[in-house]
Write a protein that holds these residues in place. Structure first.
Motif, PDB file in Angstrom:
ATOM      1  N   LYS A  41      35.014  44.472  48.095  1.00 52.02           N
ATOM      2  CA  LYS A  41      35.412  43.277  47.344  1.00 52.02           C
ATOM      3  C   LYS A  41      34.434  42.994  46.207  1.00 52.02           C
ATOM      4  O   LYS A  41      33.267  43.328  46.278  1.00 52.02           O
ATOM      5  N   ALA A  42      34.955  42.336  45.184  1.00 53.50           N
ATOM      6  CA  ALA A  42      34.150  41.823  44.076  1.00 53.50           C
ATOM      7  C   ALA A  42      34.707  40.443  43.754  1.00 53.50           C
ATOM      8  O   ALA A  42      35.873  40.150  44.018  1.00 53.50           O
ATOM      9  N   THR A  43      33.887  39.603  43.171  1.00 51.55           N
ATOM     10  CA  THR A  43      34.307  38.235  42.865  1.00 51.55           C
ATOM     11  C   THR A  43      33.919  37.862  41.443  1.00 51.55           C
ATOM     12  O   THR A  43      33.055  38.499  40.835  1.00 51.55           O
ATOM     13  N   THR A  44      34.575  36.818  40.930  1.00 51.18           N
ATOM     14  CA  THR A  44      34.307  36.362  39.570  1.00 51.18           C
ATOM     15  C   THR A  44      33.273  35.240  39.524  1.00 51.18           C
ATOM     16  O   THR A  44      33.171  34.543  38.523  1.00 51.18           O
ATOM     17  N   THR A  45      32.521  35.105  40.582  1.00 47.99           N
ATOM     18  CA  THR A  45      31.404  34.159  40.602  1.00 47.99           C
ATOM     19  C   THR A  45      30.190  34.883  41.168  1.00 47.99           C
ATOM     20  O   THR A  45      30.259  35.451  42.262  1.00 47.99           O
TER      21      THR A  45
END
Length: 161
Positions: A41-45
Motif C-alpha cells: 500500500k501507499a498513501t497520499t499523506t
C-alpha cells in the motif's frame, strides 16, 4: 530511475504534462520513487502532509477503481485541506512517484496554464451523476435578490429589468 525517466513519467501523467518542462524537471528531481509489490500500500499523506502519486508502471487500486500508468492520485488533497486521503493497493508490481504537495503547488503557481489544465482534468474525473459545477448565471441566480441574466436589446447578456 533517473531524473529524465521521472520527468517523462510526470509529463505522461494526466494534466502534469501541461506544466513547463523546467518545472517538470524540478518535480522529477524531488520526486521519490516507490516500488510496490503486489498487495503493498501507499498513501497520499506522509507525516500528516499531502502528497500526490503518479503511477509509473503496474496497476494500483484505490477502492473506487484501478489506475494504470499516467494516473495522478491525491492531487485533491494537495489543493484542498480536508480532502480525503487516498490509499492505493498494488494489484501488480508497481512503481509510483511520490510528489511533495508543496512542490506541486509551487509548479502550478509558476505556470497558470498548467493549473487550468489540472483543474480541467479534475473536473472531468467527477463521479457520474455527481453534482455539476454551477455556471456563472446559475451562481448569480443563487445570490439572494439576484435576478437571472437575460439578453439585452443588442443581444448581449445583461441584468434583468
Amino acid at each position: 530511475m533517473d531524473v529524465l525517466a521521472r520527468a517523462r513519467a510526470l509529463a505522461a501523467a494526466d494534466a502534469l504534462g501541461a506544466i513547463a518542462a523546467s518545472a517538470l524537471v524540478v518535480l522529477a528531481e524531488r520526486a521519490r520513487v516507490l516500488t510496490l509489490a503486489i498487495g503493498a500500500k501507499a498513501t497520499t499523506t506522509v507525516d500528516g502532509a499531502p502528497v500526490a502519486l503518479v503511477v509509473v508502471d503496474g496497476e494500483v487500486d484505490d477502492g473506487r477503481g484501478r489506475h494504470r500508468p499516467g494516473a495522478l492520485l491525491g492531487v485533491a488533497g494537495v489543493l484542498a485541506a480536508g480532502a480525503p486521503r487516498v490509499v492505493v493497493t498494488a494489484r501488480a508490481p508497481s512503481r509510483l512517484l511520490e510528489l511533495d504537495g508543496d512542490d506541486v503547488l509551487d509548479a502550478l503557481a509558476a505556470d497558470p496554464a498548467a493549473a487550468r489544465a489540472l483543474a480541467g482534468a479534475l473536473g472531468r474525473r467527477r463521479a457520474p451523476g455527481g453534482p455539476r459545477p454551477a455556471s456563472r448565471s446559475s451562481r448569480a441566480c443563487a445570490r439572494p435578490g439576484a435576478r437571472p441574466a437575460r439578453p439585452a436589446a443588442d443581444g448581449r447578456r445583461g441584468p434583468g429589468p
